[in-house]
Write a protein that holds these residues in place. Structure first.
Motif, PDB file in Angstrom:
ATOM      1  N   LEU A  55     -28.008   1.592   2.390  1.00 11.95           N
ATOM      2  CA  LEU A  55     -27.045   0.586   1.962  1.00 11.95           C
ATOM      3  C   LEU A  55     -26.004   1.191   1.011  1.00 11.95           C
ATOM      4  N   THR A  56     -24.780   0.666   1.108  1.00 11.23           N
ATOM      5  CA  THR A  56     -23.697   1.045   0.215  1.00 11.23           C
ATOM      6  C   THR A  56     -23.061  -0.219  -0.346  1.00 11.23           C
ATOM      7  N   TYR A  57     -22.648  -0.168  -1.604  1.00 11.00           N
ATOM      8  CA  TYR A  57     -22.134  -1.340  -2.314  1.00 11.00           C
ATOM      9  C   TYR A  57     -20.673  -1.141  -2.699  1.00 11.00           C
ATOM     10  N   LEU A  58     -19.864  -2.190  -2.530  1.00 11.61           N
ATOM     11  CA  LEU A  58     -18.455  -2.122  -2.902  1.00 11.61           C
ATOM     12  C   LEU A  58     -18.334  -2.412  -4.393  1.00 11.61           C
ATOM     13  N   GLU A  59     -17.934  -1.412  -5.144  1.00 11.07           N
ATOM     14  CA  GLU A  59     -17.932  -1.450  -6.602  1.00 11.07           C
ATOM     15  C   GLU A  59     -17.117  -2.628  -7.143  1.00 11.07           C
ATOM     16  N   GLY A  60     -17.769  -3.436  -7.978  1.00 11.59           N
ATOM     17  CA  GLY A  60     -17.097  -4.546  -8.641  1.00 11.59           C
ATOM     18  C   GLY A  60     -16.702  -5.699  -7.743  1.00 11.59           C
ATOM     19  N   SER A  61     -17.138  -5.694  -6.501  1.00  9.75           N
ATOM     20  CA  SER A  61     -16.683  -6.697  -5.528  1.00  9.75           C
ATOM     21  C   SER A  61     -17.104  -8.109  -5.877  1.00  9.75           C
ATOM     22  N   HIS A  62     -18.228  -8.263  -6.581  1.00  6.29           N
ATOM     23  CA  HIS A  62     -18.720  -9.606  -6.879  1.00  6.29           C
ATOM     24  C   HIS A  62     -17.766 -10.375  -7.797  1.00  6.29           C
ATOM     25  N   HIS A  63     -17.010  -9.670  -8.621  1.00  7.60           N
ATOM     26  CA  HIS A  63     -16.069 -10.357  -9.509  1.00  7.60           C
ATOM     27  C   HIS A  63     -14.971 -11.045  -8.699  1.00  7.60           C
TER      28      HIS A  63
END
Length: 269
Positions: free
Chosen positions: A170-178
């Motif tokens: 898995l890879t996560y998009l940095e700061g995307s939840h904001h």
């Protein structure tokens, strides 16, 4: 070179997933602040690696999709589906793994109350060499599939065995939840929604962000919020990637009833 669904991720749009430092592991308030800031908690060694590898062996023996080393094997598709959805997914071994004390206990401590594990738990084996659109999990955030319950559900992604980036973790998009939180609050996101896109480089440009990656090891767990955008890399190794994702929440919060049946790839969710 890292790819997802065949799209090459440029180095300038890549970063490293930040591990929770040991000094914070027992500090609940520090972890909550980190989760709010980053949208994820990368917990090295939360689970006993032996328990992870035991379940990995069980899965490969039961399904026949790979040998004990993870080298893919030929298996009849119909029989695989029967075993996976009739025996493995609803079985005691998988249930016990997902509710093991090290995992459930951590959630109870972190959330500060009685927890509820969603029955719909997903387990994936990803063969090497598949790199076309639709072969890797596309970019999405979990709330789009869980709108009928609390938005405070927390997902756990668990690599079932060592999982270097070449295996397609898995890879996560940095700061995307904001940004997702802002757009959810403003009502500017289309509903219903499924995956956002298979074009991870384009999405990173749109968000002016980076995709965060890591070499995972057996025993590692990544906890992420329902608003954090994530996806999977392509498996460019010679062995099978095996992982599971499950979801816990507080028991007294609203529960999405659609997620209270065993997972099936034709369940419409």
């Amino acid at each position: 070179m890292l790819t997802s669904n065949g799209y090459v991720l440029p180095p300038e749009r890549l970063g490293v997933l930040a591990e929770v430092p040991r000094r914070e592991r027992g500090d609940r308030e520090a972890l909550r602040k980190r989760l709010a800031r980053d949208g994820y908690l990368f917990l090295r060694g939360l689970l006993d690696p032996a328990a992870v590898l035991d379940f990995r062996r069980y899965y490969f023996e039961a399904t026949g999709v790979a040998d004990s080393r993870g080298v893919p094997a030929e298996v009849e598709r119909g029989e695989l589906r029967r075993v996976l959805f009739s025996e493995v997914v609803p079985g005691a071994a998988y249930g016990a793994f997902c509710a093991q004390p090290a995992l459930r206990g951590w959630y109870e401590w972190f959330l500060g109350g009685e927890t509820f594990l969603h029955r719909r738990k997903i387990i994936r084996h990803i063969a090497p060499g598949e790199a076309g659109i639709g072969t890797a999990t596309q970019a999405h955030y979990d709330l789009v599939y869980l709108r009928e319950g609390t938005d405070q559900v927390l997902s756990a992604w668990i690599p079932l065995g060592d999982c270097p980036v070449s295996l397609g973790g898995l890879t996560y998009l940095e700061g995307s939840h904001h940004r997702v939180l802002r757009e959810e609050a403003a009502g500017t996101l289309k509903r219903p929604a499924a995956s956002i896109t298979a074009d991870l480089p384009g999405l990173a440009e749109s968000y002016d962000s980076r995709w965060l990656v890591a070499d995972y090891e057996a025993g590692d767990v990544v906890i992420h919020t329902a608003h954090t955008v994530h996806a999977a890399l392509d498996n460019v190794s010679s062995t099978m990637r095996l992982s599971t994702d499950i979801r816990y929440q507080l028991a007294d919060a609203p529960i999405d009833a659609r997620w209270q049946s065993d997972w099936h790839d034709r369940d419409g969710l």
